[in-house]
Design an enzyme around this catalytic site. Structure first.
Site, PDB file in Angstrom:
ATOM      1  N   LYS A 270       9.639   6.709  -7.911  1.00 13.43           N
ATOM      2  CA  LYS A 270       9.419   8.075  -7.446  1.00 13.43           C
ATOM      3  C   LYS A 270      10.568   8.970  -7.887  1.00 13.43           C
ATOM      4  O   LYS A 270      11.701   8.511  -7.996  1.00 13.43           O
ATOM      5  CB  LYS A 270       9.379   8.105  -5.909  1.00 13.43           C
ATOM      6  N   ARG A 344      -2.077  -0.279  -0.699  1.00 11.59           N
ATOM      7  CA  ARG A 344      -3.394  -0.917  -0.737  1.00 11.59           C
ATOM      8  C   ARG A 344      -3.279  -2.413  -1.028  1.00 11.59           C
ATOM      9  O   ARG A 344      -4.157  -3.184  -0.627  1.00 11.59           O
ATOM     10  CB  ARG A 344      -4.269  -0.198  -1.784  1.00 11.59           C
TER      11      ARG A 344
HETATM   12  N1  BES Z   1       3.816   5.947   0.501  1.00 15.03           N
HETATM   13  C1  BES Z   1       3.158   6.716  -0.476  1.00 15.03           C
HETATM   14  C2  BES Z   1       2.266   7.821   0.082  1.00 15.03           C
HETATM   15  C3  BES Z   1       2.928   8.907   0.884  1.00 15.03           C
HETATM   16  C4  BES Z   1       3.150  10.141   0.317  1.00 15.03           C
HETATM   17  C5  BES Z   1       3.261   8.717   2.206  1.00 15.03           C
HETATM   18  C6  BES Z   1       3.726  11.149   1.062  1.00 15.03           C
HETATM   19  C7  BES Z   1       3.846   9.733   2.956  1.00 15.03           C
HETATM   20  C8  BES Z   1       4.066  10.953   2.388  1.00 15.03           C
HETATM   21  C9  BES Z   1       2.282   5.805  -1.330  1.00 15.03           C
HETATM   22  O1  BES Z   1       2.693   4.495  -1.459  1.00 15.03           O
HETATM   23  C10 BES Z   1       2.283   6.374  -2.700  1.00 15.03           C
HETATM   24  O2  BES Z   1       3.310   6.372  -3.316  1.00 15.03           O
HETATM   25  N2  BES Z   1       1.127   6.852  -3.136  1.00 15.03           N
HETATM   26  C11 BES Z   1       0.979   7.407  -4.425  1.00 15.03           C
HETATM   27  C12 BES Z   1      -0.255   6.800  -5.018  1.00 15.03           C
HETATM   28  C13 BES Z   1      -0.436   7.088  -6.451  1.00 15.03           C
HETATM   29  C14 BES Z   1       0.589   6.368  -7.273  1.00 15.03           C
HETATM   30  C15 BES Z   1      -1.821   6.626  -6.826  1.00 15.03           C
HETATM   31  C16 BES Z   1       0.852   8.912  -4.264  1.00 15.03           C
HETATM   32  O3  BES Z   1       0.268   9.359  -3.284  1.00 15.03           O
HETATM   33  O4  BES Z   1       1.360   9.633  -5.111  1.00 15.03           O
HETATM   34 MN    MN Z   2       4.064   4.213  -3.044  1.00 18.52          MN
END
Ligand code: BES
Ligand code: MN
Ligand code: ZN
Length: 494
Positions: A270, A344
């Site tokens: 990230k 997931r």
């Molecule tokens: N933990 C995150 C989602 C999240 C985002 C939680 C903001 C709380 C606040 C999740 O694991 C994630 O990183 N999701 C990605 C998925 C993508 C790579 C398909 C996302 O939402 O960008």
């Molecule tokens: Mn994630």
């Protein structure tokens, strides 16, 4: 711990460090003092409402103003907005009560003279006070301290059912606050092993039994999702099972929680800003665990098994790569395409584990996708389901509990999309930049057999409040979904 009691004393003469009274009105205009504190209004004079308007005191729920105690026996009065007189909802009461409590941390005794003439209202005032009075001060050298005693002034002070309502409020608020503590605890302190250890400790004084699977057991049983996500971390995954099995229960609920104690994204790392709040990524696991403890303490006649799928998602030379194929618990294979879509993967292993005990329904809870936050904002969770009845029912269960959840679809084409890959059973991720919350739900659905009612709560928005405290919601961890899960158990009892 804040203690809470019911008293039938008059508001104006009750000795307290602070007295909370309610006012009605709408927009910016206060129109009346609530009748529960009519004696206070009498003492403060006929021009009291005019003075409040002069001071621009807001009558909206969640807004409060502090004024001197005047001729009352309280040192300070907190004026709490309740909105229009005709429609004082339980949520308005919780928000008013919570906002007042946030102004009063550290006080010894606070008295509430808000509408409290039914058990439901008493519960709402008590719950709001205990939730709003929450503070996470574990790592502060200078402690503010909680509120000593909350006294709810009510004509029902001697009623058995009113006392029961206070007990329910205490148990539910303690569970929400436990989930908040778990979320707020920093990721160098809270990781899979320490989360599991806390569950063991909490089980000692509870009717919940806790079983912890460590990494060797996960390996032996083929937990490819959990292990794949945790592989890059120095801190190995844990699968914690919490069981509450009361005699005579006819319904068995399974809860599965995403427990990523820190989500760096892994190798699909990230950006710095997006990582800042990612200690909150175990909020689903915290919610299912805390709710299970509350359901057991309330002795609800419903069986609950909760699974906390704990792992830390980190990059390293040993981390799972985009392109890797994982063999999940139960044997399905998944091609990983983005290591940041890790939730997931752990949830799929958790759902498959839940199936073995043949529950009547499965609810998973997860801070799963940023896409869900884009769709619904940061105060509302998305509900996805394979069962139309459960889908609608959960949104109304949430509303009863005082939480915002909205039914979301899994469009028809997701069924095919999750099978796009040619080299495994399922594609973990859809590279298209839209529909991410539904895709994630569609992926999870693949692990739920036909005929098993399942719902997925995407709490990515409401689980963590990066903005200002509001009503009974503090900054940081909010305890999202705890109250909904407890309410679900209430509704499914017997
Ligand atoms: N933990 C995150 C989602 C999240 C985002 C939680 C903001 C709380 C606040 C999740 O694991 C994630 O990183 N999701 C990605 C998925 C993508 C790579 C398909 C996302 O939402 O960008
Ligand atoms: Mn994630
Ligand atoms: Zn995540």
């Amino acid at each position: 711990m804040t203690s809470i009691s019911l008293r039938s004393s008059a508001a104006a003469t009750f000795k307290a460090d602070a007295l909370v009274i309610g006012v009605h009105g709408s927009g910016e205009v206060v129109s009346a003092v609530d009748s529960a504190s009519a004696d206070v209004a009498d003492i403060l004079g006929t021009d009291f409402v005019a003075t409040l308007n002069e001071l621009k005191v807001s009558p909206e729920p969640g807004h409060v103003a502090k004024i001197p105690g005047g001729g009352t026996s309280a040192a300070v009065i907190v004026v709490a907005g309740l909105g229009p007189e005709a429609e004082v909802t339980l949520e308005a009461l919780r928000r008013a009560s919570g906002a007042a409590a946030r102004e009063l941390t550290g006080k010894k005794t606070i008295a509430y003279a808000l509408p409290a003439s039914t058990d439901e209202q008493i519960r709402a005032v008590a719950e709001g006070a205990l939730l709003g009075g929450y503070a996470f001060d574990r790592y502060l050298s200078k402690l503010g301290g909680p509120i000593g005693e909350v006294v709810v002034l009510t004509g029902l002070a001697r009623s058995k059912s009113a006392k029961k309502a206070v007990n329910v409020a205490q148990t539910v608020a303690a569970a929400v606050n436990l989930a908040r503590d778990l979320v707020n605890d920093p990721p160098n302190h809270l990781y899979p092993e320490s989360f599991a250890k806390q569950m063991k400790t909490l089980a000692k004084t509870s009717k919940v039994t806790v079983d912890v699977m460590e990494e060797d057991a996960l390996e032996a049983k083929g937990y490819g999702g959990m292990l794949g996500v945790g592989k890059g971390s120095q801190r190995p995954p844990r699968l914690v099972t919490l069981s509450y099995t009361p005699r005579g229960a006819r319904t068995h609920l399974a809860f599965v929680g995403k427990g990523i104690t820190f989500d760096s994204g892994g190798l699909s790392i990230k950006p710095a800003n997006a990582m800042v709040t990612m200690k909150c990524d175990m909020a689903g696991a915290a919610a299912v665990a805390a709710a299970t403890f509350a359901i057991a303490e309330l002795e609800l006649p419903v069986r609950v098994t909760a699974y906390a799928c704990l792992a830390e998602n980190m990059p390293s030379g040993d981390a799972t790569r985009p392109g890797d194929v994982l063999t999940m618990y139960g044997g399905k294979t998944v091609e990983v395409l983005n290591t940041d879509a890790e939730g997931r993967l752990v949830l799929a292993d958790g759902i498959t584990t839940a199936l073995a005990r043949e529950p009547d329904l499965i609810v998973d809870v997860a801070t799963l996708t940023g896409a869900c936050v884009v769709a619904l904002g940061n105060k509302m969770s998305g509900v996805f389901s394979n069962d139309p009845v459960l889908h609608e029912a959960l949104a109304s269960t949430a509303e009863t509990a005082g939480e915002l959840m909205w039914p979301m679809p899994i469009p028809e084409d997701v069924k095919e999309k999750v099978k796009t890959t040619k080299i495994a059973d399922l594609s973990q991720h859809n590279p298209e930049p839209w529909g991410g919350a539904s895709y994630a739900a569609g992926f999870l659905r693949e692990f739920v057999p036909e005929g098993m009612p399942w719902a997925h709560l995407d709490i990515a928005g409401p689980a963590f409040n990066s903005g200002d405290a509001e009503g009974y919601t503090p900054k940081g961890g909010t305890g999202a979904a705890v109250r909904t899960l407890v309410q679900l158990a209430v509704e499914r009892s017997r």
